[in-house]
Write an enzyme that holds these catalytic residues in place. Structure first.
Site, PDB file in Angstrom:
ATOM      1  CE  LYS A 109      94.870  -6.258  34.174  1.00 56.20           C
ATOM      2  NZ  LYS A 109      94.051  -7.038  35.178  1.00 56.20           N
TER       3      LYS A 109
HETATM    4  C1  PLP Z   1      92.962  -7.855  34.857  1.00 54.36           C
HETATM    5  C2  PLP Z   1      92.661  -9.146  35.747  1.00 54.36           C
HETATM    6  C3  PLP Z   1      92.080 -10.228  35.510  1.00 54.36           C
HETATM    7  C4  PLP Z   1      91.035 -10.277  34.182  1.00 54.36           C
HETATM    8  O1  PLP Z   1      91.794 -10.420  33.024  1.00 54.36           O
HETATM    9  P1  PLP Z   1      91.448 -10.072  31.527  1.00 54.36           P
HETATM   10  O2  PLP Z   1      92.415 -10.070  30.550  1.00 54.36           O
HETATM   11  O3  PLP Z   1      90.913  -8.496  31.833  1.00 54.36           O
HETATM   12  O4  PLP Z   1      90.134 -11.183  31.441  1.00 54.36           O
HETATM   13  C5  PLP Z   1      91.864 -11.114  36.307  1.00 54.36           C
HETATM   14  N1  PLP Z   1      92.580 -11.186  37.451  1.00 54.36           N
HETATM   15  C6  PLP Z   1      93.397 -10.248  37.877  1.00 54.36           C
HETATM   16  C7  PLP Z   1      94.139 -10.210  39.219  1.00 54.36           C
HETATM   17  C8  PLP Z   1      93.667  -9.150  37.222  1.00 54.36           C
HETATM   18  O5  PLP Z   1      94.209  -8.174  37.476  1.00 54.36           O
END
Ligand code: PLP
Length: 465
Positions: A109
């Site tokens: 993220k």
């Molecule tokens: C947020 C997240 C996901 C999922 O991603 P999306 O965009 O919500 O599908 C997967 N792995 C980790 C470690 C995350 O923080």
């Protein structure tokens, strides 16, 4: 490029407005009026650095920020902020692991939220005004958002987490940030309480306007845009290294924001053969791509908590395209869904969409995958990444090289790694270890709308005094 709402109720807006709006005013999601065809650019793009590629890709979607300013924003977001590289691909046995966890909070993220923080500040500096972000988190998003906007002049962030109910590491990643514009609110309640309070406070439009309240959730178009870049970058570098005409991505999926970016990259003409959608036990999306039926179940807690989601907020964007870019049909489908019904998209000749394959991993399979990859290749997966690797292996039968997105560093989830391998200390990262000794700051509040509202009003009065 203009942006319009999936539900058709918003006059088209420019990119900067789309970013500041986040969720469209009619409750829909903002999407670009068309998807740029970049097929002819791929060969030239193969030679670019990540930062230069990011600027080139984003330019196709942004025409209201001058090129040199956009380049500076990208540079500021990525140069020196990702010590191991923004999105390096490393070979692990027959797989290619796309490591997206080298940012400040060690989760993918960061790639989008570092950029979004700079973008907000840039737009606010030019247009005037300020932004007060309110967020509720059960873990990863809160810390990545905090690190994206810490120290900014025109932005304050208020992040609510359920007191004592997020992992100690995740809590420290948030509460050790001591910048004056960061407010960690530990609420005496559950994650559901924090979400309820977020909805109530953000749903009070008068309060929202008076205090310039905004959100950073994954529906912001700029987050999807920043993520498109690494799909293009990785598909170009892995096809160059292997000589294959295209790659298959495996994506651990929760809110559908990450894999949606892969779908846009594919539509733009990047060499991508297939997207493997991988879920944990919360498999609403995997079920959709197998059967065409989208219906909510109960949320279960798992080893991969950032994917413990039933209603995937970004799915609406995909569904819009799947329903023939028909805002009315989309609106009807979402209304039906909001009323407790399911959404049904009949598969054509047995498949819902040939771009996708989907599957789920159980808890046992997730642990077994971490253990086996460690034993065979001395590489440690975090539990989210392990879900993606497991599902990719289950859905073999294609010749394209497999690129698995590594969405978090394993040091964020030491308990899962310990359970899988029977060993302590394997999942280690200097930045996580250092959190132990840092000073923390947070405010304990009762889990009520009034307590949070009063806190925000008092904090903003102090800033303005
Ligand atoms: C947020 C997240 C996901 C999922 O991603 P999306 O965009 O919500 O599908 C997967 N792995 C980790 C470690 C995350 O923080």
């Amino acid at each position: 490029m203009r942006y319009h709402s999936t539900r058709g109720g918003v006059e088209p807006v420019a990119f900067r407005q789309a970013v500041m709006m986040g969720l469209a005013d009619d409750g829909g999601l903002l999407i670009p009026e068309r998807i740029p065809d970049a097929r002819d650019r791929m060969d030239a793009w193969r030679k670019l650095s990540y930062i230069d590629l990011a600027t080139e890709v984003m330019r196709l979607y942004i025409d209201d920020i001058p090129d040199d300013e956009l380049a500076a924003l990208v540079e500021q977001s990525y140069r020196g902020r990702f010590p191991g590289g923004v999105a390096p691909t490393v070979p692990v046995g027959p797989l290619h692991i796309l490591e997206l966890f080298h940012g400040p909070t060690l989760a993918f993220k960061d790639v989008a939220l570092q950029f979004l923080g700079n973008l907000f500040e840039h737009i606010l500096a030019e247009d005037g005004g300020e932004l007060n972000i309110l967020a509720a988190t059960s873990g990863d998003t809160g810390s990545a958002a905090i690190h994206g906007v810490r120290g900014r002049e025109r932005i304050r962030i208020f992040v609510m987490h359920p007191h004592g109910r997020v992992s100690p590491i995740q809590e420290r990643q948030m509460t050790t940030v001591l910048d004056a514009n960061v407010h960690n609110l530990a609420l005496e309640g559950s994650f559901d309480d924090t979400q309820r309070i977020l909805k109530a406070v953000a749903g009070d439009l008068a309060f929202k306007r008076r205090h310039s309240l905004g959100a950073v959730n994954s529906v912001n178009w700029a987050r999807v845009l920043a993520q498109i870049v690494y799909y293009i970058h990785a598909s170009l570098s892995v096809t160059a290294a292997t000589g294959a005409p295209g790659v298959r991505f495996s994506v651990p999926t929760g809110n559908f924001g990450d894999i949606l970016a892969g779908w846009y990259a594919m539509r733009m003409g990047a060499p991508i053969r297939r997207l493997v959608l991988a879920t944990n036990r919360n498999d609403i999306l995997a079920r959709f791509f197998k059967t065409g039926e989208y219906s909510v179940g109960e949320v279960h807690g798992t080893l991969s908590p950032s994917m413990d989601i039933q209603v995937a907020s970004n799915f609406e964007r995909y569904l819009y395209y799947r329903l023939g870019e028909d805002a009315e049909a989309l609106r009807d489908a979402m209304d039906h869904f909001a009323g407790g019904g399911g959404i049904s998209v009949p598969p054509e000749s047995g498949v819902v969409d040939t771009a996708f394959r989907a599957g789920a991993a159980t808890e046992e399979e997730t642990l077994e995958t971490i253990a086996r990859i460690h034993r065979d290749y001395a590489y440690i997966l975090d539990p989210h990444t392990a879900v993606g690797v497991c599902v990719a292996e289950k859905l073999q039968g294609e010749s394209a090289p497999t690129v698995c997105l590594a969405t978090a560093h394993p040091a964020k989830f030491p308990d899962a790694v310990r359970r899988a391998t029977g060993r302590d200390g394997l999942a280690w990262h200097k930045r996580i270890a250092e959190l132990e000794n840092l000073e923390t700051r947070s405010t304990l509040l009762p889990a009520t709308v009034d307590a949070v509202r009063d806190y925000i009003v008092a904090a903003l009065a102090e800033v303005r005094a």
